[in-house]
Design an enzyme around this catalytic site. Structure first.
Site, PDB file in Angstrom:
ATOM      1  N   CYS A 109      12.816   4.331   0.276  1.00 28.09           N
ATOM      2  CA  CYS A 109      12.865   5.760  -0.062  1.00 28.09           C
ATOM      3  C   CYS A 109      13.675   6.494   1.002  1.00 28.09           C
ATOM      4  CB  CYS A 109      11.456   6.344  -0.181  1.00 28.09           C
ATOM      5  SG  CYS A 109      10.400   6.087   1.266  1.00 28.09           S
ATOM      6  N   ALA A 162       0.839  -1.205   0.000  1.00 30.14           N
ATOM      7  CA  ALA A 162       0.000   0.000   0.000  1.00 30.14           C
ATOM      8  C   ALA A 162       0.873   1.254   0.000  1.00 30.14           C
ATOM      9  CB  ALA A 162      -0.923  -0.018   1.215  1.00 30.14           C
ATOM     10  N   GLY A 174       1.091   2.150  -5.714  1.00 34.08           N
ATOM     11  CA  GLY A 174       1.678   2.634  -6.965  1.00 34.08           C
ATOM     12  C   GLY A 174       2.479   1.574  -7.687  1.00 34.08           C
TER      13      GLY A 174
END
Length: 446
Positions: free
Chosen positions: A374, A261, A264
């Site tokens: 990230c 989730a 993307g």
């Protein structure tokens, strides 16, 4: 200019947006609440829905500007305050931060920025005693703040000291200053399109990036943009769109997307023809993933489970988009710079290692594992992969070639991993430059 003794008018134009912005900033800096949680969802600020579209956009920009330039603002105000920030009133400090942000970087008349910050202080019991201070300091800021802000920029003040030290040690001082400069600018909107990137770039007044994402300077409600309701694209930073492309041809292959989730990368894998199993432990985030897939008319098997404990028949490929400190996303989520601390890294690296071990176990021989975060922290990227390769003898690195990332060799490390930085993808307009800081490695099971 109103007198500091003027009674606060809560119906003054723009006051509601600034009051809510002040509440949200206080919650980030004092109560350590994430910005996104306060803007949307069940924990959102209760007054946000009552704002007009215009005031909601203003409120978001106020909050983002203060958090993105917090170090500079504190530096400027420290030079304008004879005795430092009021120690017994957070709202007085927040009123100063908001006022200075508007004076220095927003298209707001100085007198309006001062006036509404004075009203913010007046409306709070503890801050009311500092109304005169707020008024005087912001008047000085209008005269002297620009030069002081330029001094702060040279010091990269908007990056917390602990992060600046870490990044300097790993990336070098010059690159770290470039990252700090990139983070200061509000980024454009990146989207991943199903097809016809050039057509959608034209329709959205943007451009196609070398990596294939479409970047548009448009801001506001994403749901109102052409193509959203039709499911032609989804919001995804250009860097975040790269890891899912590293598997090669996925048609007919089974792929597990762990920690999937909001979806993307799940959408990318499904669009590429894979049979995707999307796993996430959060029911609320899974609902968002389902909604996104439904809008995009894409399908995946959805599993609500802890990926470190979930078991399944082996997959052809596994994507691990691991929870991390997310320090690579500060340009889009400026609260992260002030919410995270060094101790978070050690906490998360243990979880990342467990996820990787589980991913290896559910991978077929010859299958491909892509691990990504990230984060700009090496412990969550390069060092995590090094540790995994040392402990899992069946794995080998499959180096990424520059041709897989539009020939951008600067995005590939010496070892052959993907490493993007916020200061990369330069552009004449700084708002159209950069991308999130991401790491990704591709590994193959013998």
């Amino acid at each position: 200019m109103p007198s500091p003794r003027l009674a606060p008018q809560i119906d003054a134009p723009g006051f509601a947006a600034r009051r809510i912005a002040a509440d949200i900033i206080d919650n980030v800096l004092v109560r350590r609440r994430a910005l996104d949680d306060q803007l949307e969802g069940p924990s959102a600020h209760p007054a946000v829905k009552g704002l007009s579209d215009r005031d909601r956009a203003l409120m978001r920009r106020l909050v983002a500007t203060v958090l993105r330039r917090l170090g500079t603002l504190r530096y400027v105000l420290s030079r304008l305050l004879d005795r430092g920030m009021p120690a017994d009133s957070q709202r007085a400090e927040t009123a100063l931060l908001l006022g200075a942000a508007q004076i220095l970087w927003m298209d707001v008349p100085d007198h309006a920025a001062v006036d509404l910050s004075v009203r913010l202080a007046q409306a709070d019991r503890r801050a009311a005693r500092y109304v005169g201070l707020v008024n005087a300091v912001l008047r000085r800021c209008a005269r002297e703040g620009q030069a002081l802000g330029e001094e702060a920029a040279k010091q990269a003040a908007d990056i917390p000291e602990w992060l600046f030290s870490r990044w300097s040690a790993h990336y070098g001082d010059a690159t770290t200053r470039d990252i700090a400069a990139a983070i200061r600018h509000e980024p454009a909107l990146d989207i991943t399109v199903k097809s016809d990137a050039a057509v959608w770039a034209e329709r959205l007044h943007g451009e196609v990036l070398p990596t294939g994402s479409v970047r548009t300077p448009l801001h506001g409600a994403v749901t109102m943009l052409p193509g959203f309701d039709d499911g032609q694209w989804w919001v995804q930073d250009a860097a975040a769109a790269l890891p899912a492309t590293l598997f090669g041809d996925l048609r007919g292959k089974s792929v597990a997307d762990l920690c999937a989730a909001p979806g993307g990368k799940t959408a990318q894998l499904a669009q590429a023809g894979a049979a995707v199993t999307a796993v996430d432990r959060s029911p609320a985030r899974i609902k968002r993933l389902k909604d996104n897939l439904a809008r995009l008319a894409l399908t995946a098997e959805i599993v609500v489970a802890d990926a470190t404990e979930w078991t399944h028949a082996p997959f052809d490929a596994v994507l691990v988009d691991a929870p991390c400190t997310a320090t690579g996303t500060i340009r889009r989520h400026p609260d992260i710079a002030w919410l995270k601390q060094a101790s978070d890294i050690n906490t998360l690296t243990g979880l990342q290692h467990r996820l990787l071990q589980r991913a290896v176990a559910m991978l077929k021989p010859g299958g491909t594992l892509v691990y990504c975060t990230c984060s700009l922290e090496p412990e969550e990227g390069e060092l995590a992969v090094q540790q995994l390769l040392e402990s899992e003898q069946a794995l080998r690195r499959a180096p990424i070639d520059a041709s897989e990332v539009a020939g951008r060799r600067e995005l590939i490390t010496v070892e052959g991993d993907l490493r993007t930085l916020p200061c990369q993808l330069p552009h004449a307009d700084p708002r159209m430059a950069g991308l999130d800081g991401f790491f990704a490695a591709r590994l193959v099971k013998a």
